[in-house]
Structures are given as C-alpha cells and as structure tokens.
Motif scaffolding. Sequence first.
Motif, PDB file in Angstrom:
ATOM      1  N   ALA A 198      53.958 -36.647  -1.046  1.00 16.78           N
ATOM      2  CA  ALA A 198      55.203 -36.585  -0.274  1.00 16.78           C
ATOM      3  C   ALA A 198      56.335 -36.021  -1.117  1.00 16.78           C
ATOM      4  O   ALA A 198      56.439 -36.311  -2.314  1.00 16.78           O
ATOM      5  CB  ALA A 198      55.586 -37.966   0.252  1.00 16.78           C
ATOM      6  N   THR A 199      57.156 -35.197  -0.482  1.00 19.33           N
ATOM      7  CA  THR A 199      58.408 -34.730  -1.079  1.00 19.33           C
ATOM      8  C   THR A 199      59.552 -35.360  -0.290  1.00 19.33           C
ATOM      9  O   THR A 199      59.328 -36.163   0.611  1.00 19.33           O
ATOM     10  CB  THR A 199      58.509 -33.189  -1.016  1.00 19.33           C
ATOM     11  N   ASP A 200      60.789 -34.966  -0.603  1.00 20.06           N
ATOM     12  CA  ASP A 200      61.946 -35.504   0.110  1.00 20.06           C
ATOM     13  C   ASP A 200      62.340 -34.653   1.310  1.00 20.06           C
ATOM     14  O   ASP A 200      63.339 -34.923   1.967  1.00 20.06           O
ATOM     15  CB  ASP A 200      63.148 -35.605  -0.853  1.00 20.06           C
ATOM     16  N   ALA A 201      61.543 -33.617   1.615  1.00 19.76           N
ATOM     17  CA  ALA A 201      61.945 -32.676   2.659  1.00 19.76           C
ATOM     18  C   ALA A 201      61.692 -33.202   4.065  1.00 19.76           C
ATOM     19  O   ALA A 201      62.395 -32.838   5.007  1.00 19.76           O
ATOM     20  CB  ALA A 201      61.228 -31.342   2.474  1.00 19.76           C
ATOM     21  N   ALA A 202      60.655 -34.034   4.224  1.00 20.08           N
ATOM     22  CA  ALA A 202      60.286 -34.477   5.577  1.00 20.08           C
ATOM     23  C   ALA A 202      59.710 -35.873   5.546  1.00 20.08           C
ATOM     24  O   ALA A 202      59.188 -36.328   4.533  1.00 20.08           O
ATOM     25  CB  ALA A 202      59.287 -33.502   6.197  1.00 20.08           C
ATOM     26  N   ASP A 203      59.802 -36.537   6.689  1.00 16.43           N
ATOM     27  CA  ASP A 203      59.250 -37.876   6.853  1.00 16.43           C
ATOM     28  C   ASP A 203      58.346 -37.865   8.087  1.00 16.43           C
ATOM     29  O   ASP A 203      58.794 -37.497   9.182  1.00 16.43           O
ATOM     30  CB  ASP A 203      60.386 -38.886   7.025  1.00 16.43           C
ATOM     31  N   MET A 204      57.083 -38.226   7.916  1.00 15.75           N
ATOM     32  CA  MET A 204      56.175 -38.291   9.058  1.00 15.75           C
ATOM     33  C   MET A 204      56.379 -39.640   9.745  1.00 15.75           C
ATOM     34  O   MET A 204      56.011 -40.692   9.224  1.00 15.75           O
ATOM     35  CB  MET A 204      54.716 -38.119   8.624  1.00 15.75           C
ATOM     36  N   ASN A 208      59.146 -21.930   8.031  1.00 14.88           N
ATOM     37  CA  ASN A 208      57.708 -21.776   8.273  1.00 14.88           C
ATOM     38  C   ASN A 208      56.989 -23.129   8.214  1.00 14.88           C
ATOM     39  O   ASN A 208      56.053 -23.325   7.443  1.00 14.88           O
ATOM     40  CB  ASN A 208      57.098 -20.813   7.253  1.00 14.88           C
ATOM     41  N   ALA A 209      57.462 -24.061   9.037  1.00 16.99           N
ATOM     42  CA  ALA A 209      56.914 -25.419   9.023  1.00 16.99           C
ATOM     43  C   ALA A 209      55.499 -25.458   9.585  1.00 16.99           C
ATOM     44  O   ALA A 209      55.195 -24.855  10.618  1.00 16.99           O
ATOM     45  CB  ALA A 209      57.811 -26.354   9.825  1.00 16.99           C
ATOM     46  N   LEU A 210      54.635 -26.167   8.881  1.00 12.95           N
ATOM     47  CA  LEU A 210      53.241 -26.342   9.287  1.00 12.95           C
ATOM     48  C   LEU A 210      52.986 -27.807   9.605  1.00 12.95           C
ATOM     49  O   LEU A 210      53.380 -28.695   8.841  1.00 12.95           O
ATOM     50  CB  LEU A 210      52.289 -25.903   8.169  1.00 12.95           C
ATOM     51  N   PHE A 211      52.303 -28.050  10.704  1.00 15.37           N
ATOM     52  CA  PHE A 211      51.877 -29.395  11.094  1.00 15.37           C
ATOM     53  C   PHE A 211      50.378 -29.326  11.363  1.00 15.37           C
ATOM     54  O   PHE A 211      49.919 -28.399  12.044  1.00 15.37           O
ATOM     55  CB  PHE A 211      52.592 -29.858  12.364  1.00 15.37           C
ATOM     56  N   GLY A 212      49.636 -30.284  10.887  1.00 15.59           N
ATOM     57  CA  GLY A 212      48.209 -30.244  11.173  1.00 15.59           C
ATOM     58  C   GLY A 212      47.489 -31.470  10.661  1.00 15.59           C
ATOM     59  O   GLY A 212      48.109 -32.416  10.140  1.00 15.59           O
ATOM     60  N   PRO A 248      46.544 -36.431   8.267  1.00 13.25           N
ATOM     61  CA  PRO A 248      47.635 -35.614   8.837  1.00 13.25           C
ATOM     62  C   PRO A 248      48.518 -35.040   7.735  1.00 13.25           C
ATOM     63  O   PRO A 248      48.640 -35.622   6.653  1.00 13.25           O
ATOM     64  CB  PRO A 248      48.402 -36.615   9.704  1.00 13.25           C
ATOM     65  N   CYS A 249      49.147 -33.900   8.045  1.00  9.60           N
ATOM     66  CA  CYS A 249      49.869 -33.187   6.999  1.00  9.60           C
ATOM     67  C   CYS A 249      51.055 -32.418   7.570  1.00  9.60           C
ATOM     68  O   CYS A 249      51.007 -31.920   8.700  1.00  9.60           O
ATOM     69  CB  CYS A 249      48.903 -32.231   6.297  1.00  9.60           C
ATOM     70  N   ILE A 250      52.114 -32.311   6.772  1.00  7.89           N
ATOM     71  CA  ILE A 250      53.254 -31.437   7.061  1.00  7.89           C
ATOM     72  C   ILE A 250      53.447 -30.545   5.842  1.00  7.89           C
ATOM     73  O   ILE A 250      53.495 -31.035   4.705  1.00  7.89           O
ATOM     74  CB  ILE A 250      54.540 -32.236   7.329  1.00  7.89           C
ATOM     75  N   ALA A 251      53.523 -29.244   6.059  1.00 10.90           N
ATOM     76  CA  ALA A 251      53.646 -28.308   4.943  1.00 10.90           C
ATOM     77  C   ALA A 251      54.614 -27.197   5.322  1.00 10.90           C
ATOM     78  O   ALA A 251      55.234 -27.217   6.388  1.00 10.90           O
ATOM     79  CB  ALA A 251      52.272 -27.748   4.574  1.00 10.90           C
ATOM     80  N   ALA A 252      54.724 -26.213   4.436  1.00  9.43           N
ATOM     81  CA  ALA A 252      55.580 -25.054   4.694  1.00  9.43           C
ATOM     82  C   ALA A 252      54.915 -23.817   4.134  1.00  9.43           C
ATOM     83  O   ALA A 252      54.420 -23.823   3.005  1.00  9.43           O
ATOM     84  CB  ALA A 252      56.953 -25.241   4.052  1.00  9.43           C
ATOM     85  N   VAL A 312      52.897 -28.472   0.240  1.00  9.50           N
ATOM     86  CA  VAL A 312      52.688 -29.668   1.049  1.00  9.50           C
ATOM     87  C   VAL A 312      53.886 -30.597   0.915  1.00  9.50           C
ATOM     88  O   VAL A 312      54.269 -30.966  -0.202  1.00  9.50           O
ATOM     89  CB  VAL A 312      51.393 -30.396   0.622  1.00  9.50           C
ATOM     90  N   HIS A 313      54.476 -30.974   2.039  1.00 12.11           N
ATOM     91  CA  HIS A 313      55.605 -31.911   2.025  1.00 12.11           C
ATOM     92  C   HIS A 313      55.151 -33.347   2.283  1.00 12.11           C
ATOM     93  O   HIS A 313      55.678 -34.284   1.680  1.00 12.11           O
ATOM     94  CB  HIS A 313      56.658 -31.498   3.055  1.00 12.11           C
ATOM     95  N   VAL A 314      54.207 -33.538   3.182  1.00 12.46           N
ATOM     96  CA  VAL A 314      53.632 -34.873   3.417  1.00 12.46           C
ATOM     97  C   VAL A 314      52.149 -34.692   3.713  1.00 12.46           C
ATOM     98  O   VAL A 314      51.781 -33.878   4.562  1.00 12.46           O
ATOM     99  CB  VAL A 314      54.288 -35.610   4.614  1.00 12.46           C
ATOM    100  N   ARG A 315      51.313 -35.416   3.011  1.00 13.77           N
ATOM    101  CA  ARG A 315      49.884 -35.451   3.354  1.00 13.77           C
ATOM    102  C   ARG A 315      49.397 -36.865   3.140  1.00 13.77           C
ATOM    103  O   ARG A 315      49.495 -37.417   2.048  1.00 13.77           O
ATOM    104  CB  ARG A 315      49.059 -34.496   2.504  1.00 13.77           C
TER     105      ARG A 315
END
Length: 438
Positions: A285-291, A327-331, A383-387, A395-398
Amino acid sequence: MDIITVENVSKVYPLYDKTIDRLKETLSITKKSYHRDFYALNDVSFNIGAGETIGIIGTNGSGKSTILKIITGVLTPTEGNVTVNGKISALLELGAGFNMDYTGMENLYMNGTMMGYSKEEMEEKIPAILDFADIGEFVHQPVKTYSSGMFVRLAFALAINVEPEILIVDEALAVGDAFFQAKCFSKLEEIRNAGTTILFVSHDIVSVKQLCKRAIWIEKGLVRMDGDSNEVCEQYLSMQIEENNRMKSELVKGLHLENNAKTIKEKDKIVVRKLDYTSMKNVTATDAADMLSFYIRDEKGDDVNVLRPNKKYTFGIIAEFKESVENALFGFEMENAKGVKLFSINNFLSNSVMSLAEKGKIYEVKFDIRLPKVCNGEYLISPCIAAGEQNNHIVHVRLHNAIMINVDNSEGYNLSIFDLDAKTTLIERDRKSIKFYE
C-alpha cells in the motif's frame, strides 16, 4: 529429528578497489588493511527436519547459493557451524562436479564414486539414470559438447537416482524445456512423498508454493523470514512490488493514456462490507489510494463466497483516492491453494482506461463475468489498485490472497483446473479415405 543444522553461519569475502591493493595488503609489514568486508551471509541460522521440503528464495546475490555450497561442503564458512546428518545429492550450477572432457557415462561413474558407490552399485543405477535423462548416444560423448538442456538432464537424472537422503536443487531446472521440467517436478513430488529431504532454490514462486510447505527468504545475507511457504512467498512478492514501484515511478508519471471509458455518476445508495486491511499480513500500500471495499455478488445482488461455474457474478472494487492518479488501474487475480494463477482481470485489459482518478473522489469499478468451469476447491482472490498500463505500472494497493472463496463444481468432472465445453463429433471412416503424411 533435524537432518541439517545451520548455526550462526557467516561467509565474508574481502573486496578490493584496485587489484594492486591485494598485493599491498599481503606484503604490508604493519598488516594494513586495503579491503572492505562483504558479508555474503551474516549470522544465518535455521534447522531442517528429516523429510521436509524447503524452498529457499531471495533476489540475485542474496546468499542463497552460498548457503547451499556451505551445506554441501563446497565452501567453508568464515564463522559458524553446519551439521548434516545424511547423504547429500546436490544439483548446483551447471558444471559442478562434472569433468567437461569426460563422457557423460564416465562422469556418472566418477560422481558415483565420489558419493561412495562402488562400480557394481552404479551399474545397477545407470539404466534408471539413462532412462530419465533420455539423451541417447550422447551419453558416450564428452559433456563439453552437450547443450545446457542435455547437461541438466543428465545431472538431474544422476542426482535423483542415487537414493539421496538430502536432495539440493539450485535453479537448475530453469534450463530444461517444458516437458523435462514437468517430468522433474513429478519426480520431485515422488521422492518428497517417499521422505527425502529437499532444499529447492528457485525464482519461480509458484513452484516453491506448489512443492514446499516451508520457505526461507534470504536477503542480503540475512534470513529475512522463515515459515509457511505461502506467507513467506507473499511477503517476498510484496518487497518485489515495492522495488518495482521505485523503479517505474518516473516512467509511469510520463505515461498519458487516452480515456476510452465514460465514468457513470451514481447517487443511489449501495451497501457494502468495509475493508479493514490494517491487520492483514500480505498488503502492499502507498498513500495514494484506499481500497474501501471489495465484493462478489450473484445475479440477485447478494454477497457470495461460494461460486458455481457458468453462473454470472459481479466483482467490485470501491476506492477513495488521497492523491490524483493518472491511468488508474483496478483489478483482481484468482489463484488456487498451490499458487497457480487461474486468471487476472483489470480495466486496462477490458479496454476501459481511466486516464485520471481525481483526489478526494470515490470510484466503484465492477467486473461482470461468467465463471468458467473451474475445478472444485478453495481459491484466493487478490484485489489491486495500480497506475499505468499492463506491462508498465506501479501498485498503490494490493491485498495478497485477501479473500477466500469456494467453487462448487459438483456437476463437473474436476480432472483439471478448467473443464472445457466442446462440440464432440463421432465419425466412422473407411481406411481408404484417410491419407497419412510423415
């Protein structure tokens, strides 16, 4: 009973900035030091019980091969002790233990003698070795004429057919082709089930998960983690993701993809389970996003954790962005209990690029899929959030293996990971209607 004991082992090499410095140090009357110490291993300790299968992982240069060479007696530790109670058969780097000018057959007898077998005992083992290696008449040629694939075939066939109590394999199987690798893993599972202790070094994390119940992660000469192979491997992957983020952050910042999916503004209420991953073990996890939430729902809109093949399901991610992310990625990806990935999906692959996720906004991304004919059993979802894009992202959250689901395929045959739908046609033919070619 421990078959291998490694106690406070260190291996130190002197590093010289200039070649002449080595000579200066040797001739120095005052014993002046011209080198700095490099610790290939630094106070490493662990025990391995008889019959265990241990995966040893780590980045290049971390000390994995060094500890194996010390265990096998190829290297002597600078400090510490290693105790081995059993006959070792080791498959280290290509060339170890083989004389390049000897034929394959001569090398088999020579290595057998080094392991304590008589010529007569080796003659009994030779047929099984040659059958497994399957290199034909090349066994009578000098091994310096072998391809790397032929070499590893012979070396591995020797290592597993001399009835070792301890088998050590160091990344050698990566050289073989797919057919040989499958053959090797089948044999490894066979000798593992027979009670042989196995030390398996590989960068292939899926293979480590599949073969080993326990893993030891060595990093920069230190034991970083020792425990359940799934947990150790996931922590190792988290470290690799963080390193990848550092390497690719500037590349991703300069990436500008065209938005090709319209974001729907939705004001209707949705009720979802709140994700709390602060206590999860395997999180990147980074500070950019919260799942905020991840859900799986059936066609009725009910949350489910038991899925059935050929049924439609919606997999959803809800995220809040603390920073604007281009360029947000969700998956998410789904794998079985042995670490074999069944599939991955994200909005980039489904041609729904989001060029900008704005700071302070909340987004929900839904994937409507029909579940394939997956084998019965338990599966893990990450689950993952990336850019970025598929092959160039940070990867911002995995949440590694955060959600467990069950697949109920009671109507399938469950002979493999997937069952296939196929149109089957039965035809009776006259021999004269068939033309063969070679």
